[in-house]
Design an enzyme around this catalytic site. Structure first.
Site, PDB file in Angstrom:
ATOM      1  N   GLU A  21       0.732  -1.204   0.052  1.00 44.61           N
ATOM      2  CA  GLU A  21       0.169  -0.019   0.141  1.00 44.61           C
ATOM      3  C   GLU A  21       0.829   1.254  -0.087  1.00 44.61           C
ATOM      4  O   GLU A  21       0.656   2.302  -0.567  1.00 44.61           O
ATOM      5  CB  GLU A  21      -0.809  -0.080   1.296  1.00 44.61           C
ATOM      6  CG  GLU A  21      -1.648  -1.198   1.195  1.00 44.61           C
ATOM      7  CD  GLU A  21      -2.850  -1.174   2.445  1.00 44.61           C
ATOM      8  OE1 GLU A  21      -3.935  -0.760   2.363  1.00 44.61           O
ATOM      9  OE2 GLU A  21      -2.023  -1.448   3.471  1.00 44.61           O
ATOM     10  N   LYS A  98     -11.214   4.402   1.882  1.00 44.72           N
ATOM     11  CA  LYS A  98     -10.156   3.584   1.104  1.00 44.72           C
ATOM     12  C   LYS A  98     -11.253   2.749   0.126  1.00 44.72           C
ATOM     13  O   LYS A  98     -11.716   1.874   0.185  1.00 44.72           O
ATOM     14  CB  LYS A  98      -9.537   2.440   1.795  1.00 44.72           C
ATOM     15  CG  LYS A  98      -8.196   2.021   0.933  1.00 44.72           C
ATOM     16  CD  LYS A  98      -7.591   0.912   1.883  1.00 44.72           C
ATOM     17  CE  LYS A  98      -6.509   1.752   2.565  1.00 44.72           C
ATOM     18  NZ  LYS A  98      -5.291   1.110   3.142  1.00 44.72           N
TER      19      LYS A  98
END
Length: 119
Positions: A21, A98
């Site tokens: 990420e 997200k």
């Protein structure tokens, strides 16, 4: 009390606990709602009497660019800055989403919502 909403501020950044990420990054959506007395602005038609949504958007963008492992930390940073920099704001609600999180399932988004009222 009155409110101003900024809806679906799209930001590409690299929050998350996984190394991937951090390296790859992903898309996020931020929704921000503040409460303030907007009556003076309604009467005066002056930017000085309201909460400038350009300033709100700048806070969101700048805080989203600072890497965090958790969305909760990002949300709290946004709240803290809004309350610190904008005296007219009495209440803040922020949702950080997200999009397509890497959690091993078909999940469109994960959303963390946080609120705080000025004491």
């Amino acid at each position: 009390m009155h409110s101003i909403h900024l809806k679906n501020i799209r930001v590409f950044t690299n929050h998350g606990c996984l190394t991937e990420e951090e390296k790859i990054g992903s898309d996020y959506l931020v929704n921000l709602r503040i409460e303030a007395n907007l009556s003076p602005a309604a009467k005066s038609d002056s930017l000085n009497d309201t909460v400038d949504y350009v300033h709100l958007n700048t806070i969101v963008i700048e805080e989203m660019q600072k890497r965090s492992k958790l969305l909760e930390q990002v949300g709290q940073r946004i709240i803290n800055r809004v309350l610190r920099e904008l005296d007219k704001v009495q209440f803040v609600e922020v949702s950080v989403s997200k999009i397509n999180p890497p959690i091993g399932g078909d999940v469109a988004e994960v959303i963390v919502t946080m609120t705080e009222r000025r004491e």
